[in-house]
Motif scaffolding. Structure first.
Motif, PDB file in Angstrom:
ATOM      1  N   ARG A  70      -3.491  -1.761  17.305  1.00  0.00           N
ATOM      2  CA  ARG A  70      -2.327  -1.619  16.434  1.00  0.00           C
ATOM      3  C   ARG A  70      -1.771  -0.195  16.538  1.00  0.00           C
ATOM      4  NH1 ARG A  70      -0.722  -4.618  12.203  1.00  0.00           N
ATOM      5  NH2 ARG A  70      -2.700  -5.766  12.268  1.00  0.00           N
ATOM      6  N   PRO A  71      -0.475  -0.049  16.822  1.00  0.00           N
ATOM      7  CA  PRO A  71       0.106   1.295  16.913  1.00  0.00           C
ATOM      8  C   PRO A  71      -0.021   2.045  15.588  1.00  0.00           C
ATOM      9  CG  PRO A  71       1.578  -0.348  17.852  1.00  0.00           C
ATOM     10  CD  PRO A  71       0.504  -1.101  17.132  1.00  0.00           C
ATOM     11  N   GLU A  72      -0.163   3.372  15.658  1.00  0.00           N
ATOM     12  CA  GLU A  72      -0.223   4.193  14.460  1.00  0.00           C
ATOM     13  C   GLU A  72       1.139   4.832  14.218  1.00  0.00           C
ATOM     14  OE1 GLU A  72      -3.412   6.938  14.885  1.00  0.00           O
ATOM     15  OE2 GLU A  72      -4.918   5.394  15.320  1.00  0.00           O
ATOM     16  N   LYS A  73       1.296   5.437  13.044  1.00  0.00           N
ATOM     17  CA  LYS A  73       2.586   6.004  12.682  1.00  0.00           C
ATOM     18  C   LYS A  73       3.036   7.081  13.657  1.00  0.00           C
ATOM     19  CE  LYS A  73       2.247   5.065   7.725  1.00  0.00           C
ATOM     20  NZ  LYS A  73       2.216   5.641   6.355  1.00  0.00           N
ATOM     21  N   HIS A  74       2.093   7.887  14.148  1.00  0.00           N
ATOM     22  CA  HIS A  74       2.456   8.974  15.064  1.00  0.00           C
ATOM     23  C   HIS A  74       2.336   8.547  16.519  1.00  0.00           C
ATOM     24  CE1 HIS A  74      -1.895   9.168  14.729  1.00  0.00           C
ATOM     25  NE2 HIS A  74      -1.926   9.856  15.856  1.00  0.00           N
ATOM     26  N   GLN A  75       1.914   7.292  16.770  1.00  0.00           N
ATOM     27  CA  GLN A  75       1.823   6.760  18.129  1.00  0.00           C
ATOM     28  C   GLN A  75       2.380   5.341  18.109  1.00  0.00           C
ATOM     29  OE1 GLN A  75      -2.389   7.090  18.859  1.00  0.00           O
ATOM     30  NE2 GLN A  75      -2.187   9.092  19.840  1.00  0.00           N
ATOM     31  N   THR A  76       3.700   5.249  18.087  1.00  0.00           N
ATOM     32  CA  THR A  76       4.337   3.946  17.888  1.00  0.00           C
ATOM     33  C   THR A  76       4.119   2.987  19.045  1.00  0.00           C
ATOM     34  OG1 THR A  76       6.420   4.840  18.760  1.00  0.00           O
ATOM     35  CG2 THR A  76       6.099   4.907  16.378  1.00  0.00           C
ATOM     36  N   PHE A  77       3.776   3.506  20.237  1.00  0.00           N
ATOM     37  CA  PHE A  77       3.455   2.639  21.366  1.00  0.00           C
ATOM     38  C   PHE A  77       1.955   2.656  21.669  1.00  0.00           C
ATOM     39  CE2 PHE A  77       7.952   3.574  22.344  1.00  0.00           C
ATOM     40  CZ  PHE A  77       8.420   2.264  22.357  1.00  0.00           C
ATOM     41  N   GLY A  78       1.176   3.167  20.709  1.00  0.00           N
ATOM     42  CA  GLY A  78      -0.254   3.235  20.952  1.00  0.00           C
ATOM     43  C   GLY A  78      -0.571   4.233  22.053  1.00  0.00           C
ATOM     44  N   LEU A  79      -1.581   3.915  22.863  1.00  0.00           N
ATOM     45  CA  LEU A  79      -2.009   4.818  23.938  1.00  0.00           C
ATOM     46  C   LEU A  79      -1.763   4.195  25.305  1.00  0.00           C
ATOM     47  CD1 LEU A  79      -5.371   6.039  22.359  1.00  0.00           C
ATOM     48  CD2 LEU A  79      -3.212   7.295  22.490  1.00  0.00           C
ATOM     49  N   LEU A  80      -0.721   3.373  25.410  1.00  0.00           N
ATOM     50  CA  LEU A  80      -0.459   2.677  26.664  1.00  0.00           C
ATOM     51  C   LEU A  80      -0.253   3.642  27.832  1.00  0.00           C
ATOM     52  CD1 LEU A  80       1.910  -0.214  25.539  1.00  0.00           C
ATOM     53  CD2 LEU A  80      -0.470  -0.399  26.263  1.00  0.00           C
ATOM     54  N   ARG A  81       0.364   4.778  27.568  1.00  0.00           N
ATOM     55  CA  ARG A  81       0.666   5.704  28.657  1.00  0.00           C
ATOM     56  C   ARG A  81      -0.566   6.463  29.141  1.00  0.00           C
ATOM     57  NH1 ARG A  81       6.478   8.125  28.574  1.00  0.00           N
ATOM     58  NH2 ARG A  81       6.836   6.000  29.236  1.00  0.00           N
ATOM     59  N   LEU A  82      -1.658   6.381  28.407  1.00  0.00           N
ATOM     60  CA  LEU A  82      -2.889   7.028  28.854  1.00  0.00           C
ATOM     61  C   LEU A  82      -3.334   6.460  30.201  1.00  0.00           C
ATOM     62  CD1 LEU A  82      -5.163   9.013  28.214  1.00  0.00           C
ATOM     63  CD2 LEU A  82      -6.340   7.164  27.010  1.00  0.00           C
ATOM     64  N   THR A  83      -3.105   5.172  30.426  1.00  0.00           N
ATOM     65  CA  THR A  83      -3.480   4.568  31.704  1.00  0.00           C
ATOM     66  C   THR A  83      -2.667   5.163  32.847  1.00  0.00           C
ATOM     67  OG1 THR A  83      -1.892   2.756  31.421  1.00  0.00           O
ATOM     68  CG2 THR A  83      -4.109   2.403  30.581  1.00  0.00           C
ATOM     69  N   THR A  84      -1.429   5.527  32.579  1.00  0.00           N
ATOM     70  CA  THR A  84      -0.584   6.125  33.607  1.00  0.00           C
ATOM     71  C   THR A  84      -1.060   7.519  33.963  1.00  0.00           C
ATOM     72  OG1 THR A  84       1.268   4.898  32.649  1.00  0.00           O
ATOM     73  CG2 THR A  84       1.805   6.600  34.245  1.00  0.00           C
ATOM     74  N   VAL A  85      -1.440   8.296  32.947  1.00  0.00           N
ATOM     75  CA  VAL A  85      -1.990   9.628  33.194  1.00  0.00           C
ATOM     76  C   VAL A  85      -3.275   9.519  34.009  1.00  0.00           C
ATOM     77  CG1 VAL A  85      -2.927  11.699  32.107  1.00  0.00           C
ATOM     78  CG2 VAL A  85      -0.954  10.560  31.103  1.00  0.00           C
ATOM     79  N   TRP A 241      13.230   2.038  30.381  1.00  0.00           N
ATOM     80  CA  TRP A 241      12.058   2.787  30.816  1.00  0.00           C
ATOM     81  C   TRP A 241      10.807   1.932  30.618  1.00  0.00           C
ATOM     82  CZ3 TRP A 241      14.478   3.166  26.259  1.00  0.00           C
ATOM     83  CH2 TRP A 241      13.730   3.274  25.080  1.00  0.00           C
ATOM     84  N   GLN A 242       9.670   2.491  31.020  1.00  0.00           N
ATOM     85  CA  GLN A 242       8.423   1.738  31.058  1.00  0.00           C
ATOM     86  C   GLN A 242       7.339   2.503  30.313  1.00  0.00           C
ATOM     87  OE1 GLN A 242       8.589  -1.025  33.204  1.00  0.00           O
ATOM     88  NE2 GLN A 242       6.517  -1.839  33.017  1.00  0.00           N
ATOM     89  N   VAL A 243       6.573   1.793  29.490  1.00  0.00           N
ATOM     90  CA  VAL A 243       5.392   2.352  28.836  1.00  0.00           C
ATOM     91  C   VAL A 243       4.242   1.393  29.093  1.00  0.00           C
ATOM     92  CG1 VAL A 243       4.312   3.074  26.681  1.00  0.00           C
ATOM     93  CG2 VAL A 243       6.754   3.491  27.046  1.00  0.00           C
ATOM     94  N   GLY A 244       3.315   1.811  29.955  1.00  0.00           N
ATOM     95  CA  GLY A 244       2.269   0.868  30.351  1.00  0.00           C
ATOM     96  C   GLY A 244       2.900  -0.300  31.088  1.00  0.00           C
ATOM     97  N   GLU A 245       2.628  -1.501  30.601  1.00  0.00           N
ATOM     98  CA  GLU A 245       3.243  -2.691  31.196  1.00  0.00           C
ATOM     99  C   GLU A 245       4.490  -3.116  30.441  1.00  0.00           C
ATOM    100  OE1 GLU A 245       0.214  -5.717  31.359  1.00  0.00           O
ATOM    101  OE2 GLU A 245      -0.084  -5.294  33.466  1.00  0.00           O
ATOM    102  N   LYS A 246       4.824  -2.416  29.369  1.00  0.00           N
ATOM    103  CA  LYS A 246       5.929  -2.815  28.508  1.00  0.00           C
ATOM    104  C   LYS A 246       7.232  -2.193  28.998  1.00  0.00           C
ATOM    105  CE  LYS A 246       5.021  -2.838  24.164  1.00  0.00           C
ATOM    106  NZ  LYS A 246       4.998  -4.302  23.914  1.00  0.00           N
ATOM    107  N   THR A 247       8.222  -3.036  29.285  1.00  0.00           N
ATOM    108  CA  THR A 247       9.559  -2.558  29.655  1.00  0.00           C
ATOM    109  C   THR A 247      10.401  -2.457  28.396  1.00  0.00           C
ATOM    110  OG1 THR A 247       9.415  -3.629  31.823  1.00  0.00           O
ATOM    111  CG2 THR A 247      11.611  -3.008  31.039  1.00  0.00           C
ATOM    112  N   LEU A 248      11.000  -1.297  28.172  1.00  0.00           N
ATOM    113  CA  LEU A 248      11.790  -1.036  26.969  1.00  0.00           C
ATOM    114  C   LEU A 248      13.255  -0.857  27.345  1.00  0.00           C
ATOM    115  CD1 LEU A 248       9.390   1.603  25.394  1.00  0.00           C
ATOM    116  CD2 LEU A 248       9.357  -0.858  25.076  1.00  0.00           C
TER     117      LEU A 248
END
Length: 320
Positions: A70-85, A241-248
């Motif tokens: 579940r996303p948190e208030k300060h991380q609205t997309f969760g940590l999906l981009r951590l996989t990209t890093v 743009w893209q966050v993890g597998e999610k296209t926005l």
């Protein structure tokens, strides 16, 4: 403003992903130890290629885990981009491994080293069987619907070539006794790893720099949306743009006066989902004519009318 959210359960079969990751990691370690004991640089290079497979599988596992949090208030997309890093760091590490292997291969051309062909052959065959097992696991069940898992399967398929090449090199060494076959193959396998690393750097940088997904043409999307939904006169201010597998996606759409805004928004979201698999979109409907340069796309389809007399921005929420 309409915001479509679809947080469907992950379609990845975690047990198959985890099993493939464990098998790949174990045999990567076996190849490292076997390459060291046998003196085979080709096995070490193939272990480097297996490292890319293990990294791809780990990223798929992490993406599945983070997508369900579940996303948190300060991380609205969760940590999906951590996989990209992680993918970017993994690619840089692969480049270092490639340089070391190629350097050692060049040294071995000048000063050939003994290679235990029998041990090399046994480990290469085991590695080939491990890759076949991993490929089977990844191609079965729900995992094949996940983009990360499909990418990992392609990594494993490429590694099959490295294992097959190690088998050929081991047989040639056993038959001829000519050990330079080993560094020759190690360089060839390193080229496969280099291609994987190059693609990983390119794709991870595109996401980190918030490029639009390479598979989507923004101008084409805007034109098709204008042509396929009659109420839309113009599409502008498009951001993708893209966050993890999610296209926005966010966009502004100038439309003719319409008293069924929710139905129109629903049609726009359905069209985006069906034609571009975009399930997370923010759409702002506008009645007022936009005079900015980027708003001119599609204006040739307009006919003179008094739409601009009905100046209003509609904002609401639509949840799918």
């Amino acid at each position: 403003m309409a915001h479509s959210h679809q947080h469907a359960p992950a379609s990845v079969n975690r047990s198959r992903l985890l099993a493939a990751f464990i098998v790949t990691t174990l045999f990567m370690l076996v190849e490292v130890i076997g390459g060291w004991l046998s003196g085979s640089l080709a096995l070490l290079a193939d272990a480097g290629h297996m490292l890319t497979d293990a990294g791809a599988l780990l990223l798929a596992l992490l993406a599945t885990h983070f997508s369900q949090r579940r996303p948190e208030k300060h991380q609205t997309f969760g940590l999906l981009r951590l996989t990209t890093v992680a993918a970017f760091v993994n690619a840089l590490a692969l480049l270092v491994i490639i340089l070391l292997i190629v350097w050692e291969a060049l040294l071995r051309f000048r000063s050939p080293q003994p290679v235990a062909g029998g041990l090399m052959l046994g480990i290469a065959v085991a590695g080939l069987l491990a890759n076949i097992l991993c490929f089977y696991l990844l191609k079965q069940g729900q995992g094949k619907e996940n983009l990360n898992v499909r990418a990992a399967a392609l990594h494993v398929l490429g590694d099959l070539l490295g294992s097959a090449g190690a088998i050929v090199a081991a047989l040639l060494i056993l038959w001829t006794g000519w050990t330079p076959f080993d560094p020759i193959l190690s360089i060839l396998v390193s080229l496969l790893v280099l291609n994987s690393a190059r693609q990983l750097i390119r794709d991870s940088l595109r996401e980190l720099l918030e490029h639009a997904p390479a598979s989507i043409d923004i101008d084409k999307l805007s034109r098709q949306l204008t042509l396929n939904i009659a109420e839309i006169r113009n599409v502008h201010h498009v951001h993708l743009w893209q966050v993890g597998e999610k296209t926005l996606l966010t966009l502004h759409a100038r439309v003719i006066p319409n008293y069924q805004q929710d139905a129109l928004l629903g049609r726009i979201h359905n069209w985006l989902k069906e034609n571009y698999s975009i399930t997370h979109a923010t759409v702002q409907l506008e009645y007022q004519e936009c005079t900015q340069p980027e708003c001119q796309l599609g204006t040739e389809a307009e006919s003179g009318n008094d739409d601009h007399h009905h100046s209003r921005d509609y904002e609401g929420s639509l949840h799918h």
